[in-house]
Design a protein around this motif. Structure first.
Motif, PDB file in Angstrom:
ATOM      1  N   GLY A   1       0.825  -1.203   0.000  1.00  0.00           N
ATOM      2  CA  GLY A   1       0.000   0.000   0.000  1.00  0.00           C
ATOM      3  C   GLY A   1       0.855   1.248   0.000  1.00  0.00           C
ATOM      4  O   GLY A   1       1.529   1.553  -0.975  1.00  0.00           O
ATOM      5  N   PHE A   2       0.842   1.966   1.129  1.00  0.00           N
ATOM      6  CA  PHE A   2       1.678   3.165   1.202  1.00  0.00           C
ATOM      7  C   PHE A   2       2.111   3.423   2.638  1.00  0.00           C
ATOM      8  O   PHE A   2       1.518   2.900   3.596  1.00  0.00           O
ATOM      9  CB  PHE A   2       0.954   4.386   0.630  1.00  0.00           C
ATOM     10  CG  PHE A   2      -0.296   4.807   1.369  1.00  0.00           C
ATOM     11  CD1 PHE A   2      -0.260   5.825   2.315  1.00  0.00           C
ATOM     12  CD2 PHE A   2      -1.523   4.207   1.108  1.00  0.00           C
ATOM     13  CE1 PHE A   2      -1.414   6.230   2.987  1.00  0.00           C
ATOM     14  CE2 PHE A   2      -2.689   4.604   1.766  1.00  0.00           C
ATOM     15  CZ  PHE A   2      -2.631   5.616   2.711  1.00  0.00           C
ATOM     16  N   LEU A   3       3.162   4.192   2.769  1.00  0.00           N
ATOM     17  CA  LEU A   3       3.666   4.624   4.064  1.00  0.00           C
ATOM     18  C   LEU A   3       3.130   6.008   4.355  1.00  0.00           C
ATOM     19  O   LEU A   3       3.004   6.852   3.462  1.00  0.00           O
ATOM     20  CB  LEU A   3       5.200   4.648   4.075  1.00  0.00           C
ATOM     21  CG  LEU A   3       5.911   3.334   3.739  1.00  0.00           C
ATOM     22  CD1 LEU A   3       7.428   3.555   3.705  1.00  0.00           C
ATOM     23  CD2 LEU A   3       5.552   2.244   4.743  1.00  0.00           C
ATOM     24  N   LEU A   4       2.843   6.266   5.621  1.00  0.00           N
ATOM     25  CA  LEU A   4       2.266   7.545   6.044  1.00  0.00           C
ATOM     26  C   LEU A   4       3.025   8.037   7.262  1.00  0.00           C
ATOM     27  O   LEU A   4       3.240   7.292   8.209  1.00  0.00           O
ATOM     28  CB  LEU A   4       0.784   7.353   6.388  1.00  0.00           C
ATOM     29  CG  LEU A   4      -0.007   8.573   6.836  1.00  0.00           C
ATOM     30  CD1 LEU A   4      -0.159   9.577   5.690  1.00  0.00           C
ATOM     31  CD2 LEU A   4      -1.398   8.152   7.345  1.00  0.00           C
ATOM     32  N   SER A   5       3.427   9.295   7.222  1.00  0.00           N
ATOM     33  CA  SER A   5       4.261   9.809   8.306  1.00  0.00           C
ATOM     34  C   SER A   5       3.968  11.272   8.585  1.00  0.00           C
ATOM     35  O   SER A   5       3.796  12.069   7.656  1.00  0.00           O
ATOM     36  CB  SER A   5       5.743   9.666   7.928  1.00  0.00           C
ATOM     37  OG  SER A   5       6.583  10.114   8.975  1.00  0.00           O
ATOM     38  N   GLU A   6       3.889  11.628   9.878  1.00  0.00           N
ATOM     39  CA  GLU A   6       3.881  13.042  10.234  1.00  0.00           C
ATOM     40  C   GLU A   6       5.219  13.654   9.831  1.00  0.00           C
ATOM     41  O   GLU A   6       6.284  13.060  10.065  1.00  0.00           O
ATOM     42  CB  GLU A   6       3.675  13.237  11.734  1.00  0.00           C
ATOM     43  CG  GLU A   6       2.276  12.934  12.243  1.00  0.00           C
ATOM     44  CD  GLU A   6       2.068  11.490  12.646  1.00  0.00           C
ATOM     45  OE1 GLU A   6       1.012  11.177  13.222  1.00  0.00           O
ATOM     46  OE2 GLU A   6       2.966  10.657  12.373  1.00  0.00           O
ATOM     47  N   VAL A   7       5.162  14.831   9.229  1.00  0.00           N
ATOM     48  CA  VAL A   7       6.368  15.554   8.823  1.00  0.00           C
ATOM     49  C   VAL A   7       6.235  16.996   9.295  1.00  0.00           C
ATOM     50  O   VAL A   7       5.115  17.462   9.581  1.00  0.00           O
ATOM     51  CB  VAL A   7       6.568  15.505   7.289  1.00  0.00           C
ATOM     52  CG1 VAL A   7       6.828  14.081   6.821  1.00  0.00           C
ATOM     53  CG2 VAL A   7       5.376  16.103   6.556  1.00  0.00           C
ATOM     54  N   PRO A   8       7.327  17.740   9.412  1.00  0.00           N
ATOM     55  CA  PRO A   8       7.223  19.139   9.838  1.00  0.00           C
ATOM     56  C   PRO A   8       6.242  19.923   8.972  1.00  0.00           C
ATOM     57  O   PRO A   8       6.160  19.703   7.757  1.00  0.00           O
ATOM     58  CB  PRO A   8       8.657  19.657   9.686  1.00  0.00           C
ATOM     59  CG  PRO A   8       9.509  18.437   9.910  1.00  0.00           C
ATOM     60  CD  PRO A   8       8.740  17.307   9.272  1.00  0.00           C
TER      61      PRO A   8
ATOM     62  N   LEU B   1      -0.888  21.467  17.768  1.00  0.00           N
ATOM     63  CA  LEU B   1       0.100  20.722  16.997  1.00  0.00           C
ATOM     64  C   LEU B   1       0.217  19.290  17.512  1.00  0.00           C
ATOM     65  O   LEU B   1       0.447  19.062  18.699  1.00  0.00           O
ATOM     66  CB  LEU B   1       1.461  21.404  17.095  1.00  0.00           C
ATOM     67  CG  LEU B   1       2.645  20.635  16.494  1.00  0.00           C
ATOM     68  CD1 LEU B   1       2.531  20.572  14.972  1.00  0.00           C
ATOM     69  CD2 LEU B   1       3.969  21.265  16.919  1.00  0.00           C
ATOM     70  N   GLU B   2       0.070  18.323  16.607  1.00  0.00           N
ATOM     71  CA  GLU B   2       0.376  16.933  16.941  1.00  0.00           C
ATOM     72  C   GLU B   2       1.416  16.435  15.943  1.00  0.00           C
ATOM     73  O   GLU B   2       1.102  15.803  14.936  1.00  0.00           O
ATOM     74  CB  GLU B   2      -0.866  16.042  16.924  1.00  0.00           C
ATOM     75  CG  GLU B   2      -0.541  14.661  17.514  1.00  0.00           C
ATOM     76  CD  GLU B   2      -1.727  13.721  17.502  1.00  0.00           C
ATOM     77  OE1 GLU B   2      -1.935  13.029  18.513  1.00  0.00           O
ATOM     78  OE2 GLU B   2      -2.444  13.665  16.487  1.00  0.00           O
ATOM     79  N   MET B   3       2.658  16.738  16.238  1.00  0.00           N
ATOM     80  CA  MET B   3       3.784  16.306  15.418  1.00  0.00           C
ATOM     81  C   MET B   3       4.416  15.103  16.113  1.00  0.00           C
ATOM     82  O   MET B   3       5.205  15.252  17.045  1.00  0.00           O
ATOM     83  CB  MET B   3       4.787  17.460  15.277  1.00  0.00           C
ATOM     84  CG  MET B   3       6.117  17.094  14.625  1.00  0.00           C
ATOM     85  SD  MET B   3       5.991  16.640  12.897  1.00  0.00           S
ATOM     86  CE  MET B   3       6.967  15.135  12.861  1.00  0.00           C
TER      87      MET B   3
ATOM     88  N   ASN C   1      11.672  19.022  15.524  1.00  0.00           N
ATOM     89  CA  ASN C   1      10.447  18.989  14.727  1.00  0.00           C
ATOM     90  C   ASN C   1       9.371  19.901  15.304  1.00  0.00           C
ATOM     91  O   ASN C   1       8.686  20.635  14.566  1.00  0.00           O
ATOM     92  CB  ASN C   1       9.920  17.555  14.633  1.00  0.00           C
ATOM     93  CG  ASN C   1      10.722  16.701  13.678  1.00  0.00           C
ATOM     94  OD1 ASN C   1      11.398  17.209  12.793  1.00  0.00           O
ATOM     95  ND2 ASN C   1      10.658  15.386  13.859  1.00  0.00           N
ATOM     96  N   ASN C   2       9.205  19.877  16.621  1.00  0.00           N
ATOM     97  CA  ASN C   2       8.183  20.708  17.246  1.00  0.00           C
ATOM     98  C   ASN C   2       8.490  22.196  17.086  1.00  0.00           C
ATOM     99  O   ASN C   2       7.594  22.998  16.784  1.00  0.00           O
ATOM    100  CB  ASN C   2       8.036  20.346  18.726  1.00  0.00           C
ATOM    101  CG  ASN C   2       7.412  18.980  18.925  1.00  0.00           C
ATOM    102  OD1 ASN C   2       6.647  18.501  18.093  1.00  0.00           O
ATOM    103  ND2 ASN C   2       7.737  18.329  20.031  1.00  0.00           N
ATOM    104  N   LEU C   3       9.732  22.567  17.280  1.00  0.00           N
ATOM    105  CA  LEU C   3      10.120  23.972  17.116  1.00  0.00           C
ATOM    106  C   LEU C   3       9.914  24.429  15.676  1.00  0.00           C
ATOM    107  O   LEU C   3       9.439  25.548  15.424  1.00  0.00           O
ATOM    108  CB  LEU C   3      11.574  24.170  17.537  1.00  0.00           C
ATOM    109  CG  LEU C   3      11.879  23.996  19.028  1.00  0.00           C
ATOM    110  CD1 LEU C   3      13.384  24.100  19.269  1.00  0.00           C
ATOM    111  CD2 LEU C   3      11.137  25.038  19.863  1.00  0.00           C
ATOM    112  N   SER C   4      10.265  23.573  14.738  1.00  0.00           N
ATOM    113  CA  SER C   4      10.078  23.892  13.321  1.00  0.00           C
ATOM    114  C   SER C   4       8.607  24.129  13.015  1.00  0.00           C
ATOM    115  O   SER C   4       8.242  25.071  12.289  1.00  0.00           O
ATOM    116  CB  SER C   4      10.624  22.750  12.455  1.00  0.00           C
ATOM    117  OG  SER C   4      10.270  22.926  11.097  1.00  0.00           O
ATOM    118  N   CYS C   5       7.734  23.288  13.565  1.00  0.00           N
ATOM    119  CA  CYS C   5       6.298  23.419  13.307  1.00  0.00           C
ATOM    120  C   CYS C   5       5.730  24.701  13.901  1.00  0.00           C
ATOM    121  O   CYS C   5       4.914  25.385  13.267  1.00  0.00           O
ATOM    122  CB  CYS C   5       5.563  22.207  13.865  1.00  0.00           C
ATOM    123  SG  CYS C   5       5.861  20.670  12.960  1.00  0.00           S
ATOM    124  N   LEU C   6       6.128  25.037  15.116  1.00  0.00           N
ATOM    125  CA  LEU C   6       5.630  26.267  15.731  1.00  0.00           C
ATOM    126  C   LEU C   6       6.089  27.496  14.955  1.00  0.00           C
ATOM    127  O   LEU C   6       5.328  28.463  14.789  1.00  0.00           O
ATOM    128  CB  LEU C   6       6.081  26.345  17.187  1.00  0.00           C
ATOM    129  CG  LEU C   6       5.448  25.334  18.141  1.00  0.00           C
ATOM    130  CD1 LEU C   6       6.036  25.482  19.538  1.00  0.00           C
ATOM    131  CD2 LEU C   6       3.933  25.479  18.195  1.00  0.00           C
TER     132      LEU C   6
END
Length: 369
Positions: A258-265, A291-293, A354-359
């Protein structure tokens, strides 16, 4: 989905329409009917908050790290999130005493944050008393919205037939009906997440079946890709019923089953985040963006297997075709994030990065600041 609809056949005659739901639970009614805490929660431009799962590695960590010390309760999470510029937190409320709730309220008010709770549903009548204690403690701390899930795992992994899903639906209705009188009594919003269990129309039907202004949705921006749903369609379907959000961006890649699924920034994946945020604001201008990273290995979505399809009776093959086409077109040009092979300290550092990047992206590009 006929079997599913049969389970929910009680709803169609008496469940509220989308317009009726909004009239009861919308912004105007929200302001009039709910004793929200006196804090800058409902002012404009509240920065993005952080879901506790964004710190999955650091939460109750056993790693002896001086730079990334463990966080073990809501107060520590709030203090850290305030230090990195977040507007609030959504965290578990299990086991809170009245004394801890008062301390959390005092600290939250001093930090100027909002606080949302995450709560488990009562599964039988004997659980209702403990559920109410958690609701009361949450309210005392300044929580007004409680996110919950009906299935803590994933539909295609934990359920193995359409009859399993129908039984799950029946049980979920019973659980929420145990919870609803309690949240109604204490004037708390209960927000059910699309947690890789409900397809968006199913969750709308479910909420309408409950028929309460106190029961709505936590709309997760990326989860339902795992159920072969278009993320923009999911947000547009659920936003009219949303009390809360889980904001995330997603990366995809093909794999043999199928496919891979991943949270990304944020800003590096396939989600149209600006439009999703705008849709949520349109239906509820005061909604909070959490934010749910989750920094982890990619999830395998085995949508080319019989086992996966066993719990999607009546779902058109166009969902599969559209999803696989999307994956092919938007497959990540760089490897999806992974924590395999990282030391504990490296994983903690990667999570924080990752969290800092998202904020930062949220403040600069989504006008959430």
């Amino acid at each position: 989905m006929k079997a599913y609809e049969k389970v929910l056949d009680q709803k169609s005659a008496g469940g509220p329409s989308r317009r009726e739901f909004l009239q009861k639970a919308g912004v105007g009614a929200l302001a009039l009917s709910m004793p929200f805490p006196a804090m800058p929660v409902f002012l404009k431009d509240v920065p993005m908050g952080v879901v506790v799962h964004s710190y999955a590695a650091r939460w109750n960590s056993k790693t002896d790290s001086k730079k990334y010390p463990p966080m073990t309760d809501a107060i520590q999470l709030m203090e850290h999130c305030a230090s990195i510029g977040a507007g609030g937190v959504q965290t578990v409320v299990r086991g809170w005493t009245s004394d801890f709730a008062k301390k959390a309220r005092d600290r939250r008010e001093k930090l100027g944050l909002y606080l949302e709770g995450s709560i488990g549903l009562p599964k039988k009548a004997e659980d209702v008393a403990d559920f109410e204690k958690e609701v009361i403690a949450s309210k005392e701390a300044g929580v007004s919205i409680l996110r919950t899930v009906c299935l803590g795992t994933r539909r295609y992994e934990s359920l193995h037939s359409q009859s399993d899903f129908d039984e799950y639906t029946k049980n979920s209705l019973a659980w929420v009906r145990l919870a609803e009188p309690i949240v109604r009594k204490h004037k708390m919003k209960l927000a059910i997440e699309n947690h890789k269990d409900w397809m968006a129309p199913e969750l709308v039907d479910f909420v309408k079946t409950i028929g309460s202004e106190w029961v709505g949705v936590t709309v997760d921006f990326g989860n339902s890709i795992a159920l072969m749903e278009d993320p923009m369609n999911v947000v547009e379907t659920l936003a009219p019923y949303a009390f809360s959000t889980h904001v995330k961006d997603m990366g995809v890649m093909e794999y043999e089953k199928g496919f891979l699924l991943s949270e990304v920034p944020l800003g590096t994946g396939i989600c149209d985040l600006k439009k999703m945020v705008d849709v949520c604001k349109k239906h509820n201008p005061n909604i909070r963006f959490n934010l749910e990273m989750i920094t982890r290995d990619p999830l395998e979505i085995p949508c080319l297997t019989d086992e996966y399809w066993n719990v999607f009776e009546g779902v058109s093959g166009k969902y599969l075709a559209n999803t696989l086409s999307m994956v092919k077109e938007k497959t990540s040009q760089t490897p999806l994030p992974t924590v395999a092979g990282l030391t504990a300290e490296q994983r903690l550092a990667f999570e924080e990065e990752n969290n800092l990047s998202c904020l930062k992206y949220s403040a600069s590009n989504l006008n959430i600041r």
